[in-house]
Design a protein around this motif. Sequence first.
Motif, PDB file in Angstrom:
ATOM      1  N   MET A 133      41.518  45.281  47.078  1.00 25.99           N
ATOM      2  CA  MET A 133      42.068  44.144  46.345  1.00 25.99           C
ATOM      3  C   MET A 133      41.111  42.954  46.342  1.00 25.99           C
ATOM      4  O   MET A 133      41.521  41.835  46.065  1.00 25.99           O
ATOM      5  CB  MET A 133      43.409  43.721  46.945  1.00 25.99           C
ATOM      6  CG  MET A 133      44.500  44.764  46.810  1.00 25.99           C
ATOM      7  SD  MET A 133      46.061  44.241  47.577  1.00 25.99           S
ATOM      8  CE  MET A 133      46.436  42.767  46.634  1.00 25.99           C
ATOM      9  N   ASN A 135      39.225  41.650  44.312  1.00 30.14           N
ATOM     10  CA  ASN A 135      38.884  41.452  42.905  1.00 30.14           C
ATOM     11  C   ASN A 135      39.872  40.462  42.300  1.00 30.14           C
ATOM     12  O   ASN A 135      40.701  39.869  43.008  1.00 30.14           O
ATOM     13  CB  ASN A 135      38.920  42.790  42.161  1.00 30.14           C
ATOM     14  CG  ASN A 135      40.180  43.587  42.460  1.00 30.14           C
ATOM     15  OD1 ASN A 135      41.278  43.033  42.510  1.00 30.14           O
ATOM     16  ND2 ASN A 135      40.033  44.893  42.678  1.00 30.14           N
ATOM     17  N   LEU A 137      42.422  40.992  40.390  1.00 28.22           N
ATOM     18  CA  LEU A 137      43.810  41.432  40.515  1.00 28.22           C
ATOM     19  C   LEU A 137      44.386  41.056  41.875  1.00 28.22           C
ATOM     20  O   LEU A 137      45.511  40.546  41.981  1.00 28.22           O
ATOM     21  CB  LEU A 137      43.900  42.937  40.303  1.00 28.22           C
ATOM     22  CG  LEU A 137      45.312  43.554  40.358  1.00 28.22           C
ATOM     23  CD1 LEU A 137      46.190  42.955  39.259  1.00 28.22           C
ATOM     24  CD2 LEU A 137      45.228  45.075  40.214  1.00 28.22           C
ATOM     25  N   GLN A 220      32.814  38.414  38.825  1.00 25.85           N
ATOM     26  CA  GLN A 220      34.204  37.997  38.792  1.00 25.85           C
ATOM     27  C   GLN A 220      34.411  36.616  39.403  1.00 25.85           C
ATOM     28  O   GLN A 220      35.552  36.187  39.576  1.00 25.85           O
ATOM     29  CB  GLN A 220      35.075  39.019  39.545  1.00 25.85           C
ATOM     30  CG  GLN A 220      35.102  40.388  38.894  1.00 25.85           C
ATOM     31  CD  GLN A 220      36.064  41.338  39.589  1.00 25.85           C
ATOM     32  OE1 GLN A 220      36.557  41.068  40.680  1.00 25.85           O
ATOM     33  NE2 GLN A 220      36.325  42.467  38.949  1.00 25.85           N
TER      34      GLN A 220
END
Length: 273
Positions: A133, A135, A137, A220
Amino acid sequence: MNRNRTNWLITSLLILGSIVILLPLYLTINIAFKSPQEMDRPLLAPPRDWRFENFTDAIEMTNFFQAFSNSFIVAFFVVILTLMTNSLVAYAIARNMHKRFYKLLFYYFVSAMFVPFPIIMLPIVRQTAIWNMDNLLGLIFLYVVYGLAFNVFIYVGYIKSIPKELEEAAIVDGASTWGVFWKVIFPLLAPMNATVGILTCLWAWNDFMLPLVILTDQDQATLPLVQYIFQSEFSTNYNLAFASYLLALIPMIIVYIFAQKWIISGVTKGSIK
């Protein structure tokens, strides 16, 4: 006489507070438009030649539009999911506060507001890495969860002021529990939804610590994180640094200017009710 003295004192404090807030903003704009050669002049002096190239250079060096897109995605989905989930949790708690479990649950959420993030930072980093996780999201999920404590606190007080007779009338007309919430309660939460949505947007957009410890892919990175990553490149050129800060600041200034009346209205109604 006492009233006049109080008015002068309040006015002086307001002027002082305005200067404290507006002076850093003026300095940011001033430095962002100056050339490096003008930095030797007095700091408060306006630029002689307005250098707009600082912004184009800052955009190229920070990959601004990619970071802007990441920040927008995070802020947008965090706001939507927060409004949909946090209000639902608060509704369940507010309508069952007479039950011991829900009362303890409410105090549990409220107590979470007093837990400093650095205390749980390392376990969160470890857990998100294990669950893949680390990232955008995972970042969105964590913002929704971490905002739950404060949002439930302000939602519950407002929901308790809504008459239960409205729900009973909807049930008599054949509405289910879900229908009662989405068709009756949720529209009535518009002032609170506006307040929570705007404050959540500002938080998710400006936050630096959580993206720093969670995100592992540089592509990101959000705007605050991108500015930190490229800080070494700005160390000898404050003009580009402040230009990048101003670029990241402008969207939220615009949002707050147009949304401040909803923030004030929501807080006022929540405190009165």
